[in-house]
Structure formats: C-alpha cells, structure tokens
Design an enzyme around this catalytic site. Structure first.
Site, PDB file in Angstrom:
ATOM      1  N   MET A  30     -63.391-106.502  34.519  1.00  0.00           N
ATOM      2  CA  MET A  30     -64.508-106.784  33.608  1.00  0.00           C
ATOM      3  C   MET A  30     -64.908-105.497  32.873  1.00  0.00           C
ATOM      4  SD  MET A  30     -66.712-109.779  35.312  1.00  0.00           S
ATOM      5  CE  MET A  30     -67.619-108.806  36.469  1.00  0.00           C
ATOM      6  N   HIS A  37     -60.502 -99.066  39.592  1.00  0.00           N
ATOM      7  CA  HIS A  37     -59.656 -99.856  38.692  1.00  0.00           C
ATOM      8  C   HIS A  37     -58.339 -99.117  38.401  1.00  0.00           C
ATOM      9  CE1 HIS A  37     -63.757-101.346  37.222  1.00  0.00           C
ATOM     10  NE2 HIS A  37     -63.158-102.471  37.581  1.00  0.00           N
TER      11      HIS A  37
HETATM   12  P1  AMP Z   1     -64.196-105.850  38.281  1.00  0.00           P
HETATM   13  O1  AMP Z   1     -64.005-105.140  36.976  1.00  0.00           O
HETATM   14  O2  AMP Z   1     -65.381-105.364  39.055  1.00  0.00           O
HETATM   15  O3  AMP Z   1     -64.119-107.342  38.146  1.00  0.00           O
HETATM   16  O4  AMP Z   1     -62.957-105.430  39.192  1.00  0.00           O
HETATM   17  C1  AMP Z   1     -61.640-105.618  38.759  1.00  0.00           C
HETATM   18  C2  AMP Z   1     -60.716-105.402  39.938  1.00  0.00           C
HETATM   19  O5  AMP Z   1     -60.880-104.066  40.421  1.00  0.00           O
HETATM   20  C3  AMP Z   1     -61.024-106.340  41.110  1.00  0.00           C
HETATM   21  O6  AMP Z   1     -59.812-106.778  41.688  1.00  0.00           O
HETATM   22  C4  AMP Z   1     -61.803-105.449  42.049  1.00  0.00           C
HETATM   23  O7  AMP Z   1     -61.712-105.837  43.404  1.00  0.00           O
HETATM   24  C5  AMP Z   1     -61.115-104.107  41.816  1.00  0.00           C
HETATM   25  N1  AMP Z   1     -62.009-103.015  42.219  1.00  0.00           N
HETATM   26  C6  AMP Z   1     -63.291-102.830  41.832  1.00  0.00           C
HETATM   27  N2  AMP Z   1     -63.812-101.752  42.464  1.00  0.00           N
HETATM   28  C7  AMP Z   1     -62.841-101.259  43.266  1.00  0.00           C
HETATM   29  C8  AMP Z   1     -62.753-100.172  44.192  1.00  0.00           C
HETATM   30  N3  AMP Z   1     -63.777 -99.369  44.421  1.00  0.00           N
HETATM   31  N4  AMP Z   1     -61.587 -99.980  44.843  1.00  0.00           N
HETATM   32  C9  AMP Z   1     -60.531-100.803  44.637  1.00  0.00           C
HETATM   33  N5  AMP Z   1     -60.536-101.850  43.781  1.00  0.00           N
HETATM   34  C10 AMP Z   1     -61.673-102.077  43.107  1.00  0.00           C
END
Ligand code: AMP
Length: 280
Positions: A30, A37
C-alpha cells in the site's frame, strides 16, 4: 523501472516478458515504503527474473474512514526507493481501474476472519482477499511475497490461494524491525517523537509474554500482566494479546513450539500490530 497505472498496459508488458520465459515475482503493497517492504523486493529479485511491486491503498479493507484518509502517501519517495533496489516494474493503478463498480463478490474465511484483526476490523480480510485475488489475476506471478508482520493476513492469503487453486507460490518474509525492536510499518510515520518511543511497548510485551510462558506462567495471567504494563503508559491502548497455533491461528497450540503470539493496539490514534513466533 517501468511504471504502469493501467491494468491493460501492465498486462501487455508482462505477457511480452512471459513469452521469453521470464519468471515473475510480485510484491503487493500500500506504499509508504520502508525497509520491511524493500526486504520483500530484494527476496523477489533474488528468486525471479522480473519483480513487480504494486502500490494501491485498497479502500475495501479499511473499516475506519479516518484510517484510510490518514494512510501515508509518499509515491515520489517510494519510486526512488524501488529504483534504488532495482525493482523492474511498479504498478500503481487508480481506484477506478481496480473497482470500476462496487464489487459484489465477497470472500469469507470462516473463523479465521472473525478473530483478532477480523474481530477489531470487521470486513477487513474480505477486502484484503478481494484485492489480493484481483492483483494476482492481473499480474499472474510465479511467486508472491508477503511479510510475517501481517501474520493473519498471510494465513488469509494462503487459504485463498490453496482453496481457489491460484497458480502462484506464496513466500513469507520475516518481520523487519527498527534497532529498538519496533516492527517497521508505514503507520510508524504517523507517530510523533514521544509516541515513537512508546510504540516499542508492543515488541516488549511480546518478549515479556514469551519469557513468562517459558517460566510456566498461565496465558491468562500473562494477558493481565501485559494489560497492566500498557496501563502504566498514558496514550497507549491494548486491543488484544493472543496465542495461537501457527498453522491455522484458530486453535490453541498444543505445545509452545507451534505457537505464535499476536498483539494489537493503539499509540494515540495510530493502530499498530505485531507478532512473535515462539521458535524465534
Ligand atoms: P503494506 O504496504 O503494509 O500492505 O505491506 C505490504 C507487504 O509488506 C505485506 O506483505 C506486509 O506484511 C509486508 N511488510 C510490512 N511491514 C513489514 C515488516 N516490518 N517486515 C516484513 N514485511 C513487512
């Protein structure tokens, strides 16, 4: 890096790449990208010929309109970061392209969508599954990368992909943390300096719970202790601390080696989640 804003243009590009047998890795996000990420992008780059990252703040997974309105948007910086790690394709579609009309199909996941995140964010996982299903159909990757940071989401995606026979392999990436242990999250950008220091309470609570379990303390007692810890700090609020079986999250673990601890709550207005595998 190739940047696409339209589904048709992205599909035309990817089908030309697939004819030359290139493997495709996909990282849905997102935006408001951070090193967590980028770890997913790097893993995809190692395992695939071409990596596609999507940035789409999916409205159907937000049950709270304020949370959606305040979700950070940093597209220019995101583009720079993706270039810096060699991501080959960025897909940032409009809401109209993804949802030309209000969706009528709803995906449901039984008990898994009603506990923890599902209980506190009704409809959240139906929205997550809706957008992940669409994006996987649009990109048709060989591998798709998800973080363990969103552990329940990972279980939802695994269920979606296995029950509906999506032709993709789902890869998990361990949670990336700041030096003090706070899990990296786009929402951390919304914390002021004091709140940023307070936010480490989530990771500290997970470590405390793990230690107390190893000392043989009952989980009910541990929940009370963690709640008491939250009550010592103004401005933070515990929503839940749970223990669950890593395999399905819906049952209690028989032995602690099968367990994951999951926590969620607020620092000011900002909702944060974290988890810890007991094998970590
Ligand atoms: P988001 O943009 O928050 O929807 O996250 C996109 C992807 O990045 C999702 O698969 C999350 O689980 C992963 N993600 C977000 N924060 C972390 C983190 N601190 N460590 C590893 N993966 C992450």
């Amino acid at each position: 890096m190739e940047i696409f804003t339209e589904i048709t243009a992205l599909r035309a590009f990817l089908s030309s790449q697939k004819t030359s047998n290139k493997s495709i890795g996909f990282v849905p996000t997102m935006g408001a990208l951070h090193d967590g990420h980028l770890t997913l992008i790097k893993a995809s780059k190692q395992q695939n010929d071409l990596t596609v990252c999507s940035i789409f703040v999916n409205p159907t997974q937000f049950n709270n309109p304020n949370d959606l309105a305040n979700y950070p948007k940093t597209l220019e910086q995101d583009t720079r970061l993706l270039r810096s790690v060699g991501c080959e394709v960025l897909f940032c579609p409009s809401k109209e392209d993804i949802y030309p009309h209000p969706p009528v199909i709803r995906l449901s996941f039984g008990d898994l969508e009603h506990i923890m995140e599902g209980k506190f964010r009704p409809g959240h996982f139906s929205g997550v599954a809706q957008v992940v299903a669409k994006l996987l159909h649009i990109v048709e990757p060989d591998h798709a990368y998800f973080g363990q940071k969103d552990f329940q989401q990972l279980k939802i995606v695994e269920t979606l992909v296995s029950e509906l026979n999506f032709n993709v392999s789902i890869k998990h990436i361990p949670t990336q943390r700041e030096p003090d242990g706070l899990a990296m999250s786009s929402r951390n950008m919304r914390l002021n300096q004091t709140q940023r220091q307070q936010a480490v309470i989530f990771y500290k609570s997970l470590l405390l719970a793990k230690k107390r379990l190893s000392e043989g303390v009952s989980f009910d007692k541990i929940q009370e202790e963690v709640l008491a810890l939250f009550e010592t700090q103004p401005g933070v609020k515990l929503e839940y601390l749970e223990i669950a079986d890593v395999a399905n999250l819906t049952s209690k673990p028989r032995v602690t080696a099968d367990a994951v601890l999951l926590i969620a709550g607020y620092v000011g207005e900002v909702r944060l989640i974290d988890n810890l595998l007991l094998t970590e």
